[in-house]
Write an enzyme that holds these catalytic residues in place. Structure first.
Site, PDB file in Angstrom:
ATOM      1  N   CYS A   2       0.813  -1.216   0.000  1.00  0.00           N
ATOM      2  CA  CYS A   2       0.000   0.000   0.000  1.00  0.00           C
ATOM      3  C   CYS A   2       0.851   1.272   0.000  1.00  0.00           C
ATOM      4  O   CYS A   2       1.799   1.396   0.754  1.00  0.00           O
ATOM      5  CB  CYS A   2      -0.928   0.086   1.190  1.00  0.00           C
ATOM      6  N   ARG A  27       6.657  -1.222  -3.986  1.00  0.00           N
ATOM      7  CA  ARG A  27       6.236  -1.744  -2.683  1.00  0.00           C
ATOM      8  C   ARG A  27       5.295  -2.938  -2.823  1.00  0.00           C
ATOM      9  O   ARG A  27       5.044  -3.649  -1.863  1.00  0.00           O
ATOM     10  CB  ARG A  27       5.517  -0.649  -1.892  1.00  0.00           C
ATOM     11  N   TRP A  74      -2.615  -3.134  -1.518  1.00  0.00           N
ATOM     12  CA  TRP A  74      -2.215  -4.535  -1.410  1.00  0.00           C
ATOM     13  C   TRP A  74      -3.262  -5.168  -0.500  1.00  0.00           C
ATOM     14  O   TRP A  74      -3.335  -4.840   0.681  1.00  0.00           O
ATOM     15  CB  TRP A  74      -0.818  -4.616  -0.807  1.00  0.00           C
ATOM     16  N   ASN A 100      -3.623   3.356   4.477  1.00  0.00           N
ATOM     17  CA  ASN A 100      -2.728   2.195   4.585  1.00  0.00           C
ATOM     18  C   ASN A 100      -2.845   1.661   5.997  1.00  0.00           C
ATOM     19  O   ASN A 100      -2.945   2.455   6.931  1.00  0.00           O
ATOM     20  CB  ASN A 100      -1.256   2.587   4.425  1.00  0.00           C
ATOM     21  N   GLY A 101      -2.727   0.355   6.155  1.00  0.00           N
ATOM     22  CA  GLY A 101      -2.746  -0.210   7.499  1.00  0.00           C
ATOM     23  C   GLY A 101      -3.947  -1.104   7.688  1.00  0.00           C
ATOM     24  O   GLY A 101      -4.650  -1.450   6.741  1.00  0.00           O
ATOM     25  N   GLU A 478      18.646 -18.386   1.749  1.00  0.00           N
ATOM     26  CA  GLU A 478      18.393 -17.136   1.003  1.00  0.00           C
ATOM     27  C   GLU A 478      18.209 -17.442  -0.493  1.00  0.00           C
ATOM     28  O   GLU A 478      17.336 -16.869  -1.150  1.00  0.00           O
ATOM     29  CB  GLU A 478      19.557 -16.148   1.236  1.00  0.00           C
ATOM     30  N   LYS A 482      14.952 -16.504  -2.810  1.00  0.00           N
ATOM     31  CA  LYS A 482      15.022 -15.707  -4.043  1.00  0.00           C
ATOM     32  C   LYS A 482      14.318 -16.438  -5.175  1.00  0.00           C
ATOM     33  O   LYS A 482      13.541 -15.842  -5.910  1.00  0.00           O
ATOM     34  CB  LYS A 482      16.481 -15.454  -4.476  1.00  0.00           C
ATOM     35  N   GLU A 485      10.364 -16.648  -4.631  1.00  0.00           N
ATOM     36  CA  GLU A 485       9.569 -15.418  -4.656  1.00  0.00           C
ATOM     37  C   GLU A 485       9.435 -14.823  -6.063  1.00  0.00           C
ATOM     38  O   GLU A 485       8.419 -14.215  -6.357  1.00  0.00           O
ATOM     39  CB  GLU A 485      10.086 -14.372  -3.661  1.00  0.00           C
ATOM     40  N   HIS A 501      17.255 -37.053   6.677  1.00  0.00           N
ATOM     41  CA  HIS A 501      16.307 -37.252   7.783  1.00  0.00           C
ATOM     42  C   HIS A 501      14.866 -37.040   7.334  1.00  0.00           C
ATOM     43  O   HIS A 501      13.988 -36.809   8.160  1.00  0.00           O
ATOM     44  CB  HIS A 501      16.666 -36.326   8.950  1.00  0.00           C
ATOM     45  N   LYS A 596       7.045  -4.880  -1.096  1.00  0.00           N
ATOM     46  CA  LYS A 596       8.427  -4.550  -0.735  1.00  0.00           C
ATOM     47  C   LYS A 596       8.524  -4.137   0.727  1.00  0.00           C
ATOM     48  O   LYS A 596       9.437  -4.518   1.428  1.00  0.00           O
ATOM     49  CB  LYS A 596       8.914  -3.401  -1.640  1.00  0.00           C
TER      50      LYS A 596
HETATM   51  C1  F6R Z   1      12.848 -11.024   0.092  1.00  0.00           C
HETATM   52  C2  F6R Z   1      12.484  -9.815   0.791  1.00  0.00           C
HETATM   53  C3  F6R Z   1      11.736  -9.938   2.072  1.00  0.00           C
HETATM   54  C4  F6R Z   1      12.243  -8.892   3.071  1.00  0.00           C
HETATM   55  C5  F6R Z   1      11.365  -8.911   4.337  1.00  0.00           C
HETATM   56  C6  F6R Z   1      11.876  -7.931   5.372  1.00  0.00           C
HETATM   57  O1  F6R Z   1      13.556 -10.749  -1.071  1.00  0.00           O
HETATM   58  O2  F6R Z   1      12.758  -8.736   0.347  1.00  0.00           O
HETATM   59  O3  F6R Z   1      11.838 -11.227   2.594  1.00  0.00           O
HETATM   60  O4  F6R Z   1      13.569  -9.182   3.381  1.00  0.00           O
HETATM   61  O5  F6R Z   1      10.048  -8.579   3.996  1.00  0.00           O
HETATM   62  O6  F6R Z   1      11.911  -6.648   4.877  1.00  0.00           O
HETATM   63  P1  F6R Z   1      12.835  -5.539   5.516  1.00  0.00           P
HETATM   64  O7  F6R Z   1      14.242  -5.941   5.333  1.00  0.00           O
HETATM   65  O8  F6R Z   1      12.487  -4.280   4.787  1.00  0.00           O
HETATM   66  O9  F6R Z   1      12.467  -5.483   6.981  1.00  0.00           O
END
Ligand code: F6R
Length: 601
Positions: A2, A27, A74, A100-101, A478, A482, A485, A501, A596
């Site tokens: 949002c 975002r 969103w 937002n919220g 990680e 990646k 997502e 296991h 984001k």
């Molecule tokens: C993955 C990604 C998310 C953020 C998570 C935390 O690529 O970007 O998993 O890492 O939402 O976000 P921040 O770092 O902004 O607290």
């Protein structure tokens, strides 16, 4: 997640709003809308889907308006649809709102105040604007009705409200959701993030929770909920609007992956003094020296960086460290040590799950340090100390350069803490990071090979596994995040020894298993794990570190210090995910369902 933009001035508002919403696209959102006010009243334009469609819709109308509010949504309450998209209007159409919220008590408000009102959407937001209208009926004063409505809300909100009968004011309020007011000459703006309106101003006012702001063309008045006017100096955002453009790159994600060597060099520069020693705020140094245990709090990719950071803090600085997922910690707090320090790792500095922990630990009186890419963000403002990542704006939803920046800053912090304690060892992080930056560059030069690997392993598959041991296990986690997502391939990162296991049951003919082999002490064991899955039909691939390589490895990474291998081994992982998403025609920078800046818990 949002985004809000508002403008009141003398020029046409539509372009400022649309441009602002485009800047907030990163975002994550699923619908968008704007409302403009002119002499003939309020016009609302809304679409499900992208801003480009909203632009087309707005272009069909040529009414001039010099004030308005805009929103990217969103979905939380109600599916993504035109009806649920913001702005929402009160029953008479007099009041229009963006929000937002999450309003936690919206059902109670509905029952108590809106029993006679037919709601047009499924959103919690509509309840606010209908409430303002009902309260206006009682109080006959818009400002008082807005204030009363805000007082009644429980939950998180950033709102902008316009009144069809007043072309002089945008009413703004905020609690636990980010919102800034930008100051201009003959105009003022409202934005969830300064990136939205950086094109028109770089001067912003921070807002605190439960503040109300009256935004006019020529003045801005910040008030507490009790009506007390607050005097606050603006701050200047030092961001280059060009940093938010992708230039010749096809995607922000690729640009940000390639920027990583530059970011690492920038971090070296920012954290190095004139004697080539680590430069760090004395208050942070002191705080680090006093703690008996560190609690790292983070989410997603930042959590993965925290897992690596724990190794630095324990192995180098001798400080016991726990890493916690923010959303779990909020309601499942472990027994705390006597002198804890909470370290929040967050690219955006706005993650609601982390913020909720910060609020709790502040109530308990514990100190907090935030490591973030956005120094003026909520987590930064509300913590006692901040360490800046200096990564520049990260626009792609999938985090890349922020992850490596977080690890680099954590390494510097750990070594500085160790030195302050008199611990000595042969590891100069600033020098070693220089080597890392060069190594990263030589990996990003290998894009053709990595693209081919991505085709070989991910072209057809529905799932994939990443394995590693020690540091490599954290990078495997990680890497899998990646991949899933942005390419929507079901992927998991496992500790090499753990597969047998249970998970090994999932290995079939052709299942891709990508193994990292950058740690000398477990090099042979991880290769043994690769043999186990290869024997069961897996399509295996080993990425190793120079000096540990064996014949048949798919890629050999340049040698860097063993502690810093995540900084280089993650780069091919990011590129593999990027090309997998690209070849599957996925929206690389704006993957489905993701935001984001995750500003709801
Ligand atoms: C993955 C990604 C998310 C953020 C998570 C935390 O690529 O970007 O998993 O890492 O939402 O976000 P921040 O770092 O902004 O607290």
């Amino acid at each position: 997640m949002c985004g809000i933009v508002g403008y009141i001035g003398r020029n046409d508002t539509k372009e400022v709003l649309l441009n602002g919403l485009e800047k907030l696209e990163y975002r994550g959102y699923d619908s968008a809308g704007i409302a403009t006010l002119s002499n003939h009243g309020v016009d609302v334009f809304k679409v499900k889907g992208r801003i480009a469609a909203l632009r087309e819709k707005v272009a069909e109308d040529d009414t001039f308006s010099n004030m308005g509010i805009g929103h990217t949504r969103w979905a939380t309450h109600g599916a993504p649809s035109v009806e649920n998209a913001h702005p929402h209007q009160s029953a008479s159409g007099r009041f229009t709102i963006v929000h937002n919220g999450v309003i936690e008590n919206y059902q109670d408000i509905r029952k108590q105040y809106l029993a006679d009102v037919n709601l047009a959407s499924e959103t919690d937001t509509e309840v606010i604007v209908q409430l303002v209208e009902v309260l206006y009926g009682e109080l006959n004063d818009v400002s008082a009705a807005f204030r009363k409505a805000i007082e009644l809300l429980k939950g998180s909100y950033a709102v902008g409200l316009i009144d069809a009968e007043d072309q002089e004011t945008i009413y703004v309020a905020k609690n636990r959701s980010p919102l800034l007011v930008g100051l201009g000459d003959g105009f003022n703006v409202v934005a969830s993030d300064s990136m939205a309106t950086l094109k028109v101003t770089d001067r912003y006012l921070e807002l605190e929770d439960k503040e109300i702001v009256i935004v006019n063309r020529d003045y801005v008045e910040v008030q507490k909920l009790n009506g007390k006017v607050v005097d606050r100096d603006p701050f200047t955002v030092e961001l280059d609007a060009m940093d938010m453009e992708k230039g010749t790159y096809p995607h922000f994600m690729l640009k940000e992956i390639e920027e990583q060597p530059l970011v690492i060099r920038k971090i070296i520069q920012e954290y190095q003094d004139e004697n080539d020693e680590i430069k760090l705020d004395e208050n942070i140094r002191r705080a680090m020296g006093e703690v008996d245990r560190i609690y790292i709090i983070a989410a997603g990719t930042s959590y993965h960086a925290g897992l690596v950071g724990k190794q630095f803090l324990e192995k180098l600085a001798n400080v016991p460290t726990e890493v916690h997922i923010a959303s779990e910690f909020s309601y499942n707090m472990p027994l705390l040590s006597e002198k804890p320090l909470f370290v929040f790792i967050s690219q955006s500095g706005e993650t609601a799950d982390s913020r909720s922990v910060l609020v709790k630990i502040k109530e308990l009186g514990h100190p907090a340090l935030t490591i973030t890419n956005v120094p003026g963000s909520t987590l930064s403002r509300e913590a006692n100390y901040t360490l800046h990542l200096h990564a520049g704006p990260e626009i792609a939803v999938a985090s890349t350069k922020a992850y490596t920046a977080q690890i680099a800053v954590l390494a510097i912090l750990a070594v500085d803490t160790a030195k302050a304690k008199g611990l000595t060892f042969d590891f100069n992080p600033l020098q070693e990071l220089g080597i890392v930056a060069n190594a990263m560059e030589s990996i990003t030069d290998l894009q053709e090979e990595i693209e081919q690997m991505s085709k070989d392993y991910f072209a057809e598959t529905r799932n994939a596994f990443y394995i590693g041991r020690g540091m490599d296990y954290f990078v495997a986690q990680e890497a899998s995040l990646k991949l899933k997502e942005i390419s929507y391939i079901q992927a998991e990162g496992f500790a090499g020894g753990e597969l047998k296991h249970g998970t090994i049951a999932l290995i079939e003919e052709g299942t891709p298993v990508i193994a990292l082999a950058t740690q000398e002490n477990v090099n042979l064991s991880i290769r043994g794990n690769v043999q186990e899955v290869a024997a069961r039909g897996a399509n295996t691939c080993i990425i190793s570190l120079k000096g540990l390589e064996q014949e048949g490895d798919a890629m050999v990474l340049p040698k860097v210090h063993e502690l810093l291998t995540p900084l280089v081994s993650v780069v091919p992982m990011q590129l593999l995910a990027y090309y997998a998403a690209l070849h599957r025609d996925c929206d690389v920078d704006k993957p489905r369902n993701l935001a984001k800046s995750v500003t709801v818990e």
